[in-house]
Design a protein around this motif. Structure first.
Motif, PDB file in Angstrom:
ATOM      1  N   SER A  88       0.869  -1.177   0.000  1.00 25.00           N
ATOM      2  CA  SER A  88       0.000   0.000   0.000  1.00 25.00           C
ATOM      3  C   SER A  88       0.899   1.219   0.000  1.00 25.00           C
ATOM      4  CB  SER A  88      -0.927  -0.005   1.220  1.00 25.00           C
ATOM      5  OG  SER A  88      -1.835   1.061   1.149  1.00 25.00           O
ATOM      6  N   ASN A  89       0.974   1.861  -1.168  1.00 25.44           N
ATOM      7  CA  ASN A  89       2.050   2.821  -1.448  1.00 25.44           C
ATOM      8  C   ASN A  89       1.659   4.252  -1.079  1.00 25.44           C
ATOM      9  OD1 ASN A  89       4.577   3.550  -2.272  1.00 25.44           O
ATOM     10  ND2 ASN A  89       4.178   3.335  -4.476  1.00 25.44           N
ATOM     11  N   GLY A  90       1.275   4.453   0.191  1.00 23.37           N
ATOM     12  CA  GLY A  90       1.055   5.800   0.701  1.00 23.37           C
ATOM     13  C   GLY A  90      -0.382   6.270   0.622  1.00 23.37           C
ATOM     14  N   ASP A  91      -0.681   7.224   1.506  1.00 28.38           N
ATOM     15  CA  ASP A  91      -2.023   7.801   1.647  1.00 28.38           C
ATOM     16  C   ASP A  91      -3.041   6.726   2.012  1.00 28.38           C
ATOM     17  OD1 ASP A  91      -1.009  10.268   1.163  1.00 28.38           O
ATOM     18  OD2 ASP A  91      -2.109  10.646  -0.686  1.00 28.38           O
ATOM     19  N   GLN A  92      -2.822   6.155   3.188  1.00 26.61           N
ATOM     20  CA  GLN A  92      -3.768   5.170   3.705  1.00 26.61           C
ATOM     21  C   GLN A  92      -5.055   5.861   4.187  1.00 26.61           C
ATOM     22  OE1 GLN A  92      -1.961   2.537   3.086  1.00 26.61           O
ATOM     23  NE2 GLN A  92       0.030   3.569   3.169  1.00 26.61           N
ATOM     24  N   ILE A  93      -4.931   7.106   4.637  1.00 26.46           N
ATOM     25  CA  ILE A  93      -6.074   7.836   5.187  1.00 26.46           C
ATOM     26  C   ILE A  93      -6.169   9.204   4.516  1.00 26.46           C
ATOM     27  CG2 ILE A  93      -5.962   6.610   7.382  1.00 26.46           C
ATOM     28  CD1 ILE A  93      -4.629   9.129   8.573  1.00 26.46           C
TER      29      ILE A  93
ATOM     30  N   PHE B  26       4.917   5.705   3.363  1.00 26.01           N
ATOM     31  CA  PHE B  26       4.323   6.881   3.996  1.00 26.01           C
ATOM     32  C   PHE B  26       3.947   7.896   2.921  1.00 26.01           C
ATOM     33  CE2 PHE B  26       4.868  11.131   5.910  1.00 26.01           C
ATOM     34  CZ  PHE B  26       3.884  11.050   6.894  1.00 26.01           C
ATOM     35  N   GLY B  27       2.689   8.411   3.029  1.00 24.26           N
ATOM     36  CA  GLY B  27       2.220   9.402   2.074  1.00 24.26           C
ATOM     37  C   GLY B  27       1.882  10.718   2.737  1.00 24.26           C
ATOM     38  N   ASN B  28       1.621  11.718   1.926  1.00 26.85           N
ATOM     39  CA  ASN B  28       1.359  13.066   2.442  1.00 26.85           C
ATOM     40  C   ASN B  28       0.058  13.171   3.224  1.00 26.85           C
ATOM     41  OD1 ASN B  28       0.467  12.717  -0.434  1.00 26.85           O
ATOM     42  ND2 ASN B  28      -0.607  14.636  -0.023  1.00 26.85           N
ATOM     43  N   HIS B  29      -0.850  12.182   3.117  1.00 30.81           N
ATOM     44  CA  HIS B  29      -2.116  12.207   3.856  1.00 30.81           C
ATOM     45  C   HIS B  29      -2.111  11.227   5.028  1.00 30.81           C
ATOM     46  CE1 HIS B  29      -4.526  14.887   1.322  1.00 30.81           C
ATOM     47  NE2 HIS B  29      -3.950  14.334   0.279  1.00 30.81           N
ATOM     48  N   ASP B  30      -0.931  10.813   5.484  1.00 28.62           N
ATOM     49  CA  ASP B  30      -0.860   9.770   6.511  1.00 28.62           C
ATOM     50  C   ASP B  30      -0.488  10.291   7.893  1.00 28.62           C
ATOM     51  OD1 ASP B  30      -1.660   7.588   4.979  1.00 28.62           O
ATOM     52  OD2 ASP B  30       0.346   7.324   4.134  1.00 28.62           O
ATOM     53  N   ASP B  31      -0.784  11.571   8.178  1.00 26.73           N
ATOM     54  CA  ASP B  31      -0.450  12.203   9.456  1.00 26.73           C
ATOM     55  C   ASP B  31       1.069  12.348   9.536  1.00 26.73           C
ATOM     56  OD1 ASP B  31      -0.210  13.018  12.151  1.00 26.73           O
ATOM     57  OD2 ASP B  31      -2.088  12.035  12.657  1.00 26.73           O
ATOM     58  N   LEU B  32       1.716  11.783  10.540  1.00 32.59           N
ATOM     59  CA  LEU B  32       3.164  11.822  10.673  1.00 32.59           C
ATOM     60  C   LEU B  32       3.694  10.388  10.723  1.00 32.59           C
ATOM     61  CD1 LEU B  32       3.526  14.658  13.336  1.00 32.59           C
ATOM     62  CD2 LEU B  32       3.793  14.846  10.847  1.00 32.59           C
TER      63      LEU B  32
ATOM     64  N   PHE C  34      13.085  -3.538  -6.722  1.00 28.35           N
ATOM     65  CA  PHE C  34      11.810  -2.827  -6.633  1.00 28.35           C
ATOM     66  C   PHE C  34      11.897  -1.748  -5.561  1.00 28.35           C
ATOM     67  CE2 PHE C  34      10.860  -7.190  -8.044  1.00 28.35           C
ATOM     68  CZ  PHE C  34      10.375  -6.891  -9.318  1.00 28.35           C
ATOM     69  N   VAL C  35      11.552  -0.524  -5.976  1.00 31.20           N
ATOM     70  CA  VAL C  35      11.579   0.619  -5.068  1.00 31.20           C
ATOM     71  C   VAL C  35      10.175   1.228  -5.058  1.00 31.20           C
ATOM     72  CG1 VAL C  35      12.631   2.842  -4.526  1.00 31.20           C
ATOM     73  CG2 VAL C  35      14.007   1.047  -5.607  1.00 31.20           C
ATOM     74  N   PHE C  36       9.687   1.481  -3.843  1.00 36.87           N
ATOM     75  CA  PHE C  36       8.336   2.018  -3.678  1.00 36.87           C
ATOM     76  C   PHE C  36       8.408   3.347  -2.953  1.00 36.87           C
ATOM     77  CE2 PHE C  36       8.310  -2.607  -3.557  1.00 36.87           C
ATOM     78  CZ  PHE C  36       7.394  -2.928  -4.542  1.00 36.87           C
ATOM     79  N   GLY C  37       7.797   4.361  -3.548  1.00 37.51           N
ATOM     80  CA  GLY C  37       7.718   5.684  -2.930  1.00 37.51           C
ATOM     81  C   GLY C  37       6.408   6.337  -3.336  1.00 37.51           C
ATOM     82  N   HIS C  38       5.864   7.120  -2.457  1.00 42.98           N
ATOM     83  CA  HIS C  38       4.520   7.646  -2.715  1.00 42.98           C
ATOM     84  C   HIS C  38       4.480   8.603  -3.899  1.00 42.98           C
ATOM     85  CE1 HIS C  38       0.425   8.776  -1.957  1.00 42.98           C
ATOM     86  NE2 HIS C  38       0.751  10.048  -1.772  1.00 42.98           N
TER      87      HIS C  38
ATOM     88  N   PHE D 150       7.919   2.308  -8.238  1.00 44.58           N
ATOM     89  CA  PHE D 150       6.454   2.414  -8.216  1.00 44.58           C
ATOM     90  C   PHE D 150       6.052   3.633  -7.399  1.00 44.58           C
ATOM     91  CE2 PHE D 150       7.285  -2.059  -8.951  1.00 44.58           C
ATOM     92  CZ  PHE D 150       6.338  -2.425  -9.895  1.00 44.58           C
ATOM     93  N   SER D 151       5.139   4.415  -7.950  1.00 44.48           N
ATOM     94  CA  SER D 151       4.654   5.601  -7.248  1.00 44.48           C
ATOM     95  C   SER D 151       3.155   5.743  -7.411  1.00 44.48           C
ATOM     96  CB  SER D 151       5.345   6.861  -7.774  1.00 44.48           C
ATOM     97  OG  SER D 151       5.011   7.066  -9.148  1.00 44.48           O
ATOM     98  N   GLY D 152       2.535   6.483  -6.458  1.00 44.51           N
ATOM     99  CA  GLY D 152       1.109   6.804  -6.523  1.00 44.51           C
ATOM    100  C   GLY D 152       0.923   8.301  -6.480  1.00 44.51           C
TER     101      GLY D 152
END
Length: 773
Positions: free
Chosen positions: A161-166, A202-208, A273-277, A308-310
Motif C-alpha cells: 500500500s504505497n502511501g495515503d492510507q487515510i 508513507f504518504g502526504n495524507h498519513d499524518d506523521l 523494486f523501489v516504492f515511494g509515494h 512504483f509511485s502513486g
C-alpha cells in the motif's frame, strides 16, 4: 417493415385468395421482448487462467450476441458470436445481446492469461486507499475489490500500500489508520490470504511517520525511524522510501545499497523494486505532480530499478503510466479515485472542466526468469462522475461493479538481463518508442445532434485507435453568421471516457457549458435554435496524435423524423386494410376479402392507439413531441402496435367456396321449382354460400363450413334424382402458388353425399397441410 404479398385469382366471377404468407410482426412465444433483453452469460469466470481459453457465451432464445476483446462496448457491427471465443492474452471480454432494435446491458469479464510457468515472485501494488471510515458502502466496496484480487492472485507474496492510507491533511487524525488496518486484516482473512505480507509506504495524507507506524503491526511498516526501509519480495531486493522527507541521509543509504547489489554478481541481474509515494520528475506522465529530483538522480545509475509511485491518482489506463529512460518508472494508480488531464466532462445538461474520474485501479507484478510482467486491473470503472450534476462529491456506490476485475490495459513487460546494462538494452517504454499512430474514423457512423429534454446532445460514434481515443476537440460554426459559436475553443478537449469499462461506443456530449466551466454551475446554452451549424470533430490519443477532422452539419433543435415517417408509412396501409375488412371504412378493395380480423374490439383499440402516435408530430396536437427521445419512442411504439395489429389480421382462403359455388351451379338451377327437402336444402345452402362470398371479415371456419354444406347439399340432391349436371370437387393440385385448380369432375348422380363430403374434406385437409408447410 415487411412486404405483404397477396395471391389473387378470378374464378367464375368470384375473387379467390390462397397461399398468403403469414404476416410478420406478430407476437411469438419464442421471440425476445424488445423492451428487456437480458445480458449474455459466460461459462468462464473472470480471473487468472493458464493458457488460451475458450469462452462459451449464451443469451436468451432469439437473441444474437456480439462481442469485443479490446475493451470497447460491442455494437451491431462487432464480431458475431458463432462459437466459443478464444482468449489467448490478458483481455476483457465484453458481450452484448441484440434482439431486434433492443440490446442488453454489457457483460464484462476480465481474463488474466498466463503461461504454465510459475512466477518467482508475485505482489500487488496499490496506493491512495484514503480510507477514514468504516461506512457500510465502503466496507462492501472493499470486499468486492478483494474478491477480484483473490480471483487473479489467490496467494500473492505481498500487498504494498504505497502511501495515503487515510485522508489526513493536518497531522491530527492518526487514529483513522484503524480503518485501513481493519479493512486489510478482515479481507485478507476472508479471502484466504492471511499469509500474504502487507507493506506500507508513507504518504502526504498519513499524518506523521511515527503516528502512522504506531497504528500498524511492526512488520507492515518496519522503518527505522525515518519512514524508509529495506525488505525483499520473493527473494528479490525491495526498498520503501519516504518521498515526503527525502534527504541526504536517505539518499546515501539507498545509493549505497543499490551500488552493492549492482556490484554483486549474485544480484546484479536481479530486478530491484523501489516504492515511494510521489512520482519523479520527467518520468510517468512526464512527472505530473512529481517531486524529489534528487531521488531520480539517485536511481538513474541503476537500470534494473523499477520504481512504483502513486500520489497523483493518474489512471493507469493511459500508456504514459510507464516510463523507461535511466530506469523504469511505474504509476500504480489509485484505489480511491483516479485522475486524468483536465478536460471537459458531461455533468447533466452541460460540460464542465474536471480531472477526477470515479475509477479504482492497481497493478499486479509477477517476476519470471527473463521478464517482469505488470498487469493493470480495474476495481471500479463503471460509467459515472466523481461529482454529481450539482457539484456534490460522491461515487462508487452500490458495489459490486460490472467493471470490477476487468483489464485496464495490456500487460506491461520489462525484460531482465544478466547485468544492468543488458537490462537497459531491453527497454521498450521509452520516448523514442512512443506511439505515433493517430486515431481514424474508419466506418464509424455519422454523428448526430439530438434535441433532448435537457437540451442539444451530440451523439458521437467513437473513432478507432490502436490503443484508445483519449479525447475530442469539437468546434461549432454558425453558418448564418459565419462566426465560431461560443462553445469550446480549438484547444479544449472532451474526455472520451477512455478509462470506463467498457469504453462507450457512442459518446453523448451536451452542447452547452456549465457557467465558468465549473461542476454545479448554471447551464449556459450557446446554440441558437433553428440555426444551421457546421461541426468539426478531431479525435486524439494520449500522445496527442490527431485524427483527420470529421465535419458535418446540423440544424439546432430540428427533430429527425426520418424513422418516424418510415414507420407511419409502413403502418398506415395495414390500418386502412383492417378498417375496410371490419367495414368501418368503405368501399372495400378486392384483396380485402382475403382477410379476417381475429378480435374486432382489440383491432379497433390498436388502430386508435396507432393514430395517436401518428399525430405525435402534428404541430396543432397538444401532445406534440418536442424532443428526439419522444419521436424515437413514438417510432418504436408504432412498430410495436403495428406488429400487434398484424397479428389480428389473418389470411383466409375462399377458393374452395368459390369453386364449390361454381361447380354446383347446374344442380342449383335444376332444383329451382323442386319442392322436395333435398332441393330446398340445396337452394338454401347456395344462397348462404353466395351471401357469405360477398361479405367481409368472415373467419376461415365459417367459409369452410359453408363450402362443406353446399357440397353436401348438392350431393344429397343428386342422390335422390332426377337431376343433371356435375359436382366439381376442387382438386388437391395447385397452380403453383397455392391457388385452387379446376378440380376433378364427377357425375352428380354417381356420387353419394358421404363421398362428396369425403372428397371435399380431403381437399381442405390438403390445403391446410400446404399452408403449414
Amino acid at each position: 417493415m415487411p412486404t405483404r404479398r397477396l395471391a389473387v385469382l378470378a374464378l367464375g366471377g368470384a375473387v379467390l385468395f390462397a397461399g398468403l404468407p403469414a404476416l410478420t410482426g406478430a407476437a411469438s412465444a419464442s421471440a425476445v421482448s424488445v423492451a428487456a433483453v437480458g445480458a449474455p452469460n459466460a461459462d468462464l469466470p473472470a480471473g487468472r487462467h493458464i493458457g488460451t481459453q475458450l469462452v462459451t457465451l449464451t443469451a436468451e432464445p432469439g437473441a444474437t450476441i456480439r462481442y469485443t476483446l479490446d475493451g470497447t462496448e460491442p455494437t451491431a457491427s462487432s464480431a458475431l458470436y458463432v462459437g466459443p471465443v478464444e482468449v489467448s492474452a490478458s483481455a476483457t471480454l465484453t458481450a452484448v445481446a441484440f434482439a431486434g432494435a433492443a440490446q442488453s446491458a454489457p457483460l464484462s469479464r476480465g481474463y488474466v492469461i498466463k503461461t504454465a510457468e510459475e512466477p518467482l515472485a508475485q505482489f500487488a501494488v496499490m496506493s491512495d486507499i484514503h480510507l477514514s471510515s468504516d461506512a457500510p458502502d465502503l466496507v462492501a466496496k472493499w470486499q468486492t475489490y478483494f474478491d477480484a484480487l483473490q480471483r487473479i492472485a489467490p496467494h500473492p507474496d505481498a500487498i504494498i500500500s504505497n502511501g495515503d492510507q487515510i485522508n489526513d491533511n493536518n497531522h491530527d487524525t492518526a487514529a483513522d489508520h484503524r480503518f485501513p488496518r481493519a479493512m486489510l486484516e478482515q479481507n485478507l482473512a476472508r479471502t484466504g490470504m492471511s499469509d500474504t505480507r502487507v507493506l506500507m509506504s508513507f504518504g502526504n495524507h498519513d499524518d506523521l511517520v511515527d503516528r502512522m507506524a504506531g497504528q500498524y503491526p511492526r512488520d507492515w511498516f518496519p522503518h527505522t525511524g525515518a519512514g524508509y526501509y529495506e525488505t525483499e519480495l520473493g527473494g528479490f531486493p525491495a526498498f520503501v522510501v519516504n518521498t515526503e522527507a527525502w534527504n541526504a541521509t536517505q539518499a546515501s543509504w539507498l545509493y549505497g545499497r543499490l551500488s552493492a547489489i549492482s556490484a554483486d554478481p549474485a544480484t546484479q541481474g536481479s530486478p530491484v523494486f523501489v516504492f515511494g509515494h510521489r512520482p519523479l520528475p520527467g518520468t510517468v506522465w512526464d512527472g505530473a505532480q512529481s517531486s524529489n529530483p534528487g531521488l531520480k538522480s539517485n536511481l538513474s545509475d541503476f537500470p534494473q530499478v523499477v520504481f512504483f509511485s502513486g500520489h497523483s491518482h493518474l489512471n493507469i489506463t493511459d500508456e504514459r503510466s510507464i516510463h523507461q529512460d535511466a530506469f523504469t518508472s511505474v504509476n500504480d494508480g489509485s484505489m480511491s479515485y483516479e485522475e486524468t488531464d483536465t478536460m471537459y466532462q458531461s455533468f447533466g445538461a452541460g460540460l464542465a472542466k474536471e480531472y477526477t474520474i470515479p475509477s479504482a485501479q492497481s497493478v499486479l507484478v509477477e517476476v519470471y526468469a527473463d521478464r517482469v510482467e505488470i498487469d493493470r486491473i480495474n476495481y471500479a470503472a463503471d460509467e459515472g462522475r466523481t461529482y454529481d450534476d450539482q457539484g456534490r462529491w460522491g461515487f462508487q456506490k452500490n458495489p459490486p461493479f460490472a467493471s470490477t476485475g476487468t483489464i485496464a490495459g495490456p500487460t506491461w513487460v520489462i525484460g531482465r538481463g544478466a547485468t544492468p546494462a543488458a537490462v537497459k538494452e531491453r527497454f521498450i517504454y521509452t520516448a523514442a518508442n512512443r506511439n505515433t499512430i493517430a486515431p481514424a474514423w474508419g466506418e464509424a457512423a455519422q454523428p448526430t445532434v439530438r434535441t433532448t429534454a435537457t437540451g442539444l446532445v451530440l451523439n458521437l460514434p467513437q473513432a478507432a485507435d490502436d490503443q484508445y481515443v483519449k479525447s475530442y476537440a469539437v468546434t461549432l460554426k454558425n453558418l448564418a453568421t459565419g462566426s465560431t459559436a461560443e462553445f469550446l475553443s480549438a484547444g479544449d478537449r472532451i474526455n472520451a471516457q477512455y478509462t470506463q469499462s467498457p469504453r462507450p461506443a457512442v459518446l453523448r456530449i451536451p452542447l452547452a457549458l456549465r457557467a465558468g466551466g465549473k461542476v454545479g454551475g448554471a447551464i449556459d446554452p450557446t446554440l441558437t435554435l433553428g440555426a444551421e451549424y457546421e461541426a468539426t470533430v478531431v479525435a486524439y490519443d494520449s500522445y496527442a496524435n490527431a485524427s483527420a477532422p470529421r465535419v458535418f452539419r446540423f440544424t439546432a433543435g430540428v427533430l429527425d423524423r426520418t424513422g418516424f415517417d418510415a414507420a407511419v408509412a409502413a403502418a398506415e396501409p395495414l390500418v386502412s386494410r383492417v378498417e375496410r375488412v371490419l367495414g368501418d371504412v368503405t368501399p372495400p378493395e378486392r384483396d380485402d376479402f382475403g382477410f379476417a380480423v381475429s378480435d374486432a374490439a382489440t383491432a379497433r383499440d390498436l388502430i386508435v392507439a396507432l393514430r395517436v402516435q401518428f399525430g405525435i408530430l402534428a404541430p396543432v396536437d397538444a401532445r406534440a413531441a418536442t424532443t428526439q427521445d419522444e419521436v424515437d419512442a413514438a417510432t418504436a411504439e408504432i412498430d410495436r402496435l403495428d406488429g400487434l395489429l398484424q397479428a389480428q389480421l389473418v389470411a383466409v382462403d375462399r377458393s374452395v367456396l368459390a369453386a364449390t359455388i361454381e361447380s354446383t351451379r347446374k344442380g342449383v338451377a335444376s332444383a329451382v321449382g323442386d319442392d322436395r327437402a333435398a332441393a330446398r336444402r340445396l337452394r338454401t345452402a347456395d344462397e348462404a354460400a353466395r351471401a357469405l362470398s360477398t361479405r367481409l371479415n368472415v373467419p376461415q371456419p365459417s367459409i369452410d363450413a359453408a363450402a362443406a354444406e353446399l357440397a353436401a347439399a348438392a350431393a344429397a340432391y343428386a342422390s335422390v334424382g332426377p337431376g343433371g349436371g356435375t359436382v366439381v370437387v376442387p382438386g388437391a393440385d395447385t397452380a403453383g402458388d397455392g391457388l385452387a385448380a379446376t378440380g376433378a369432375t364427377v357425375p352428380v348422380i354417381a356420387m353419394s353425399a358421404g363421398a362428396a363430403l369425403l372428397a371435399l374434406g380431403g381437399v381442405l385437409l390438403a390445403r391446410r397441410r400446404r399452408s403449414l408447410s
